[in-house]
Design an enzyme around this catalytic site. Structure first.
Site, mmCIF file in Angstrom:
data_model
loop_
_atom_site.group_PDB
_atom_site.id
_atom_site.type_symbol
_atom_site.label_atom_id
_atom_site.label_comp_id
_atom_site.label_asym_id
_atom_site.label_seq_id
_atom_site.Cartn_x
_atom_site.Cartn_y
_atom_site.Cartn_z
ATOM 1 N N LYS A 1 133.803 -53.750 21.985
ATOM 2 C CA LYS A 1 133.027 -54.377 23.061
ATOM 3 C C LYS A 1 131.673 -54.883 22.562
ATOM 4 O O LYS A 1 131.184 -55.921 22.996
ATOM 5 C CB LYS A 1 132.844 -53.393 24.215
ATOM 6 C CG LYS A 1 134.150 -53.060 24.930
ATOM 7 C CD LYS A 1 133.931 -52.094 26.073
ATOM 8 C CE LYS A 1 135.230 -51.772 26.785
ATOM 9 N NZ LYS A 1 136.166 -51.032 25.933
ATOM 10 N N GLU B 1 124.990 -49.525 29.784
ATOM 11 C CA GLU B 1 124.616 -50.772 30.435
ATOM 12 C C GLU B 1 124.354 -50.523 31.917
ATOM 13 O O GLU B 1 124.745 -49.495 32.477
ATOM 14 C CB GLU B 1 125.712 -51.834 30.264
ATOM 15 C CG GLU B 1 127.023 -51.490 30.942
ATOM 16 C CD GLU B 1 128.110 -52.528 30.693
ATOM 17 O OE1 GLU B 1 128.046 -53.216 29.659
ATOM 18 O OE2 GLU B 1 129.026 -52.634 31.524
ATOM 19 N N HIS C 1 140.214 -46.702 37.253
ATOM 20 C CA HIS C 1 139.766 -47.868 36.475
ATOM 21 C C HIS C 1 140.929 -48.701 35.952
ATOM 22 O O HIS C 1 140.752 -49.505 35.034
ATOM 23 C CB HIS C 1 138.866 -47.444 35.301
ATOM 24 C CG HIS C 1 137.648 -46.691 35.703
ATOM 25 N ND1 HIS C 1 136.598 -47.257 36.386
ATOM 26 C CD2 HIS C 1 137.318 -45.378 35.545
ATOM 27 C CE1 HIS C 1 135.678 -46.347 36.618
ATOM 28 N NE2 HIS C 1 136.084 -45.196 36.120
ATOM 29 N N ARG D 1 145.776 -60.500 24.267
ATOM 30 C CA ARG D 1 147.234 -60.400 24.433
ATOM 31 C C ARG D 1 147.612 -61.002 25.779
ATOM 32 O O ARG D 1 146.745 -61.423 26.544
ATOM 33 C CB ARG D 1 147.664 -58.933 24.408
ATOM 34 C CG ARG D 1 146.884 -58.084 25.421
ATOM 35 C CD ARG D 1 147.395 -56.678 25.558
ATOM 36 N NE ARG D 1 146.473 -55.809 26.259
ATOM 37 C CZ ARG D 1 146.278 -55.773 27.565
ATOM 38 N NH1 ARG D 1 146.958 -56.595 28.346
ATOM 39 N NH2 ARG D 1 145.426 -54.937 28.111
#
Length: 480
Positions: free
Chosen positions: A115, A199, A234, A291
């Site tokens: 990330k 974050e 999630h 993908r």
């Protein structure tokens, strides 16, 4: 490309093979011992067993898969999603063995697999990102300093993976240390890398992603967006295309941003750029999945494009056969992931035998399925049985058709997410479009499904009684 090996199982293996067959390409299935009689094995032109049931002894054995591919003179390998689909080392090994990996180059997989590396790559393109740190850390003191600078709540997220693992929402400073330690421990266990980044947590977030496709001739197209905000743990359960909240201008901005992300890593093939959107419709780059996505059918339904066919054409070195301005959104599509999970018991996997398993049919209904009546649900893999997709001229039509399709999807022997899908489709928050990634937390409880089932049973009983009395009124004429 005359022959393709599909390095996967279940519904996605069948999905890829059906397009390959349509293109006149022969297919090879690989399977574990427990999948010996699975539909994808029977559908393929050739099939070979590659190991025992656990995925680390079969579907994750890239060396065995490449060995089989070479043995059977395969031209390309399609990884599907999950398993080895985002494994840069596998993609590289496929190429080094003279085979075509039907997906991006290993460099792009590596960049977007981290990330932080992904954020670094797209930074120069001016794509908005959530405020936070741009380096992976394990230092709690440093995390506290950053959190105080950007303000609570904050999100701690594993640098090396996804699927909700190594992720914690921290509301206040007192919870930061314990939350970070749990995230690091979980990330280390899941990915072998405990580094995380901190974050700003976007409150009331929507999860909106954009489908992209890039060829080897410098062309990058976007195929509009998918709304994926209904999630549990999630992870997505319900997806739709297009999103009900995007304006034409915002859709174009997000599409352009997604193509820039693809260009940032010299992307080739099908990929998905994921964004978070706040309550004020500001969007922020989240990550790129290198993908084909589970939810790709809803994009196919609204664009009329076979994304797997495009993947194969791009892998053969062909130019994308359409221009951006030729792509249009027509109608609306819904997808429910039908998992063998118990929505009344925290969505825990439900293992058993499919005593009854009958799929809905009809215009506007598509089921990407990997199971048959009488099969057992293996405990070794993701518990998804199928993807139930409906298409209508409007969002309302797609929702109503989904409710009908769920009613006509007959499963006995295991619990599934079908009742949950029905709950979502009937809920006012979903129908109005006023929902976010907290939909399950804010609106769902097992008791609500149970209450709904009781009401439906009562209605069915009253209808049956009414019909009985109506039938008694019919005067039977004597027959002479």
């Amino acid at each position: 490309m005359q022959k393709i090996l599909v390095a996967n199982r279940g519904e996605i293996a069948l999905r890829v093979m059906k397009t390959a067959k349509k293109m006149g390409i022969r297919t090879v299935a690989v399977f574990s011992e427990v999948d010996r009689n699975a539909p994808h094995v029977r559908f393929a032109d050739e099939a070979l067993c590659i190991g025992e049931a656990p995925s680390n002894q079969s579907y994750l054995r890239g060396d065995k898969i490449i060995e089989v591919a070479k043995q059977l003179n395969v031209d390309g390998i399609h990884p599907g999603y999950g398993f080895l689909s985002e494994n840069a080392d596998f993609a590289e090994a496929v190429e080094k063995n003279g085979l075509v990996f039907i997906g991006p180059k290993s460099k792009a997989i590596r960049i977007m697999g981290s990330k932080l590396a992904a954020k670094e790559a797209v930074k120069k393109y001016g794509i908005p990102m959530v405020p936070g740190i741009d380096e992976a850390i394990t230092d709690v003191k440093k995390a506290k300093k950053i959190a105080n600078e950007i303000g609570y709540p904050v999100l701690i997220k594993a640098s090396a993976g996804g699927g909700g693992k190594g992720m914690r929402i921290i509301e206040k400073e007192a919870d930061l240390e314990s939350g970070m330690q749990r995230a690091i421990s979980e990330a280390t266990s899941a990915f072998g890398d405990g580094s995380v980044f901190v974050e700003k947590y976007v409150t009331s977030p929507r999860h909106i992603e954009v489908q992209v496709m890039a060829d080897t001739h410098g062309n990058v197209l976007h195929f509009f967006e998918r709304e994926c905000s209904v999630q549990r743990r999630h992870q997505k359960v319900v997806e739709e295309a297009p999103s009900s909240i995007l304006t034409t201008e915002l859709r174009e901005k997000m599409g352009v941003a997604a193509t820039k992300v693809a260009k940032a890593c010299d992307y080739v093939g099908a990929g998905t750029v994921e964004f978070l959107m706040d309550a004020d419709l500001n969007f922020y780059f989240l990550e790129m999945n290198t993908r084909l996505q589970v939810e790709h059918p809803v994009t196919e339904m609204i664009t009329g494009v076979d994304l797997v066919e495009l993947q194969i054409k791009v892998a053969r070195g062909e130019v994308l056969p359409m221009k951006q301005e030729e792509l249009k959104i027509t109608g609306h599509a819904m997808e429910l992931r039908v998992y063998a999970e118990d929505p009344l018991n925290d969505f825990l996997p439900s293992v058993g035998n499919l005593e009854v398993y009958r799929l809905p049919e009809g215009e506007g209904i598509r089921v990407d399925n990997g199971f048959e009546e009488g099969m057992d649900i293996p405990i070794y893999y993701d518990p998804m049985l199928s993807k139930l997709v409906t298409y209508g001229k409007t969002r309302e039509e797609a929702i109503e058709l989904m409710l009908d399709a769920i009613r006509n999807y007959k499963v006995k022997g295991v619990q599934t997410t079908l009742p949950f899908g029905s709950f979502v489709m009937a809920h006012e928050a979903f129908r109005s479009g006023k929902f976010d990634t907290h939909f399950v937390k804010d609106h769902y409880s097992p008791q609500k499904i149970q209450e709904k089932a009781i009401v439906e049973a009562e209605i069915a009983a009253m209808m049956a009684l009414y019909q009985y009395h109506e039938d008694k009124k019919i005067v039977k004429l004597p027959t002479n």
